[in-house]
Design an enzyme around this catalytic site. Sequence first.
Site, PDB file in Angstrom:
ATOM      1  CB  SER A 145     -10.513   2.865   6.305  1.00  0.00           C
ATOM      2  OG  SER A 145     -10.200   1.521   5.979  1.00  0.00           O
ATOM      3  CE1 TYR A 160      -6.722   2.988   9.940  1.00  0.00           C
ATOM      4  CE2 TYR A 160      -8.058   1.284   8.896  1.00  0.00           C
ATOM      5  CZ  TYR A 160      -7.286   2.424   8.805  1.00  0.00           C
ATOM      6  OH  TYR A 160      -7.105   3.031   7.580  1.00  0.00           O
TER       7      TYR A 160
HETATM    8  P1  NAD Z   1       0.896   7.593   6.643  1.00  0.00           P
HETATM    9  O1  NAD Z   1       1.388   6.828   7.800  1.00  0.00           O
HETATM   10  O2  NAD Z   1       1.836   7.932   5.555  1.00  0.00           O
HETATM   11  O3  NAD Z   1       0.204   8.946   7.111  1.00  0.00           O
HETATM   12  C1  NAD Z   1      -0.408   9.111   8.360  1.00  0.00           C
HETATM   13  C2  NAD Z   1      -0.040  10.472   8.853  1.00  0.00           C
HETATM   14  O4  NAD Z   1      -0.686  10.727  10.100  1.00  0.00           O
HETATM   15  C3  NAD Z   1       1.470  10.576   9.089  1.00  0.00           C
HETATM   16  O5  NAD Z   1       1.912  11.802   8.565  1.00  0.00           O
HETATM   17  C4  NAD Z   1       1.560  10.534  10.594  1.00  0.00           C
HETATM   18  O6  NAD Z   1       2.710  11.184  11.086  1.00  0.00           O
HETATM   19  C5  NAD Z   1       0.280  11.266  10.963  1.00  0.00           C
HETATM   20  N1  NAD Z   1      -0.066  11.091  12.370  1.00  0.00           N
HETATM   21  C6  NAD Z   1      -0.185   9.926  13.056  1.00  0.00           C
HETATM   22  N2  NAD Z   1      -0.445  10.201  14.352  1.00  0.00           N
HETATM   23  C7  NAD Z   1      -0.490  11.555  14.466  1.00  0.00           C
HETATM   24  C8  NAD Z   1      -0.715  12.437  15.544  1.00  0.00           C
HETATM   25  N3  NAD Z   1      -0.912  11.990  16.784  1.00  0.00           N
HETATM   26  N4  NAD Z   1      -0.702  13.767  15.311  1.00  0.00           N
HETATM   27  C9  NAD Z   1      -0.480  14.247  14.062  1.00  0.00           C
HETATM   28  N5  NAD Z   1      -0.249  13.452  12.990  1.00  0.00           N
HETATM   29  C10 NAD Z   1      -0.252  12.119  13.208  1.00  0.00           C
HETATM   30  O7  NAD Z   1      -0.319   6.763   6.092  1.00  0.00           O
HETATM   31  P2  NAD Z   1      -1.494   7.154   5.071  1.00  0.00           P
HETATM   32  O8  NAD Z   1      -1.885   5.909   4.438  1.00  0.00           O
HETATM   33  O9  NAD Z   1      -1.142   8.331   4.247  1.00  0.00           O
HETATM   34  O10 NAD Z   1      -2.653   7.532   6.112  1.00  0.00           O
HETATM   35  C11 NAD Z   1      -3.441   8.699   5.997  1.00  0.00           C
HETATM   36  C12 NAD Z   1      -4.872   8.371   6.353  1.00  0.00           C
HETATM   37  O11 NAD Z   1      -5.388   7.492   5.366  1.00  0.00           O
HETATM   38  C13 NAD Z   1      -5.044   7.672   7.698  1.00  0.00           C
HETATM   39  O12 NAD Z   1      -6.143   8.213   8.380  1.00  0.00           O
HETATM   40  C14 NAD Z   1      -5.324   6.242   7.289  1.00  0.00           C
HETATM   41  O13 NAD Z   1      -6.087   5.551   8.242  1.00  0.00           O
HETATM   42  C15 NAD Z   1      -6.078   6.458   6.002  1.00  0.00           C
HETATM   43  N6  NAD Z   1      -6.135   5.279   5.148  1.00  0.00           N
HETATM   44  C16 NAD Z   1      -5.013   4.772   4.602  1.00  0.00           C
HETATM   45  C17 NAD Z   1      -5.102   3.634   3.806  1.00  0.00           C
HETATM   46  C18 NAD Z   1      -3.902   3.017   3.166  1.00  0.00           C
HETATM   47  O14 NAD Z   1      -4.017   1.903   2.649  1.00  0.00           O
HETATM   48  N7  NAD Z   1      -2.752   3.663   3.137  1.00  0.00           N
HETATM   49  C19 NAD Z   1      -6.342   3.028   3.593  1.00  0.00           C
HETATM   50  C20 NAD Z   1      -7.466   3.575   4.173  1.00  0.00           C
HETATM   51  C21 NAD Z   1      -7.357   4.706   4.943  1.00  0.00           C
END
Ligand code: NAD
Length: 255
Positions: A145, A160
């Site tokens: 991130s 985070y």
């Molecule tokens: P999201 O919530 O749609 O996806 C996160 C996924 O991780 C979900 O499918 C959730 O069920 C899964 N997850 C959470 N805990 C878990 C566990 N214990 N075991 C297995 N799966 C688990 O959100 P996203 O934005 O697609 O996030 C994906 C990645 O991207 C994350 O690591 C997040 O930190 C990173 N990210 C997202 C953003 C953003 O703005 N959306 C920005 C920077 C980084």
Amino acid sequence: MSDPFHSFHLDNKVAIITGASSGIGAQTAKLFSSVGATVIAAARRLDRLEKLAEEVPNVIPIQCDVTSDEDCEKLVQSTIEQCNRVDILINNAGISDPIAALDEELSEFRRVIQIDLISCFYLSQLCARSMKEQQTGGAIVNVASVHGFVGSAPNNQPGYSAAKGGLVNLTRELALEWARYNIRVNAIAPGYVATELTDDMIAGESGRKWIERNTPMRRPGNVEELNGAMLLLSSDAGSYITGETIAVDGGWLAR
Ligand code: NAD
């Protein structure tokens, strides 16, 4: 000149994607399937994974809670049993802890570090052991991130930011240790992207305005905008890139 796009293909590659039940993970599963990979879609919500597998070819759902060491071991084991190999690991599962540091329970801080950092280490280790044994190398991509580089306040996500900062440097460490096995380890650092993680923030006027104000491109990203970096780092197109984190952030880190 041979087709420069050929090296972006993932034909005959087997990719594990964690957190594939929504957002960036589900999008990456679709992307990899479209360029020829077999995708092991791992997450806790099996119903969502099964739906994804109905809609997208060559997706194999496996239920996995990344906080469980046993689930992580079973995930890699059953990938090898079903596909004989693992070539790509996308450490994407993640959660955030939107709470001020002074108010956060220690147990919650620990939980975020477990999911966003420790499970990424363990799955990387398990996959790298198989990749080393296969003698074909591999590619690991950690989804970090912008908050792996800068703090998130006033958004406030202490665990985070700590975990993602750790993940960026873990990426460098593993890249150095495993370069000799041709296992490349890289990361992407998204800015604010519209997914279930950011739904509430983007839906609310103040959250959306805050993102718009702080992102030089004046908007959140969408999941498709991560495709380019994800595919570059996962495929032979990135065959000489390791230890790198690519920001896909509308300019967030350039400020
Ligand atoms: P999201 O919530 O749609 O996806 C996160 C996924 O991780 C979900 O499918 C959730 O069920 C899964 N997850 C959470 N805990 C878990 C566990 N214990 N075991 C297995 N799966 C688990 O959100 P996203 O934005 O697609 O996030 C994906 C990645 O991207 C994350 O690591 C997040 O930190 C990173 N990210 C997202 C953003 C953003 O703005 N959306 C920005 C920077 C980084």
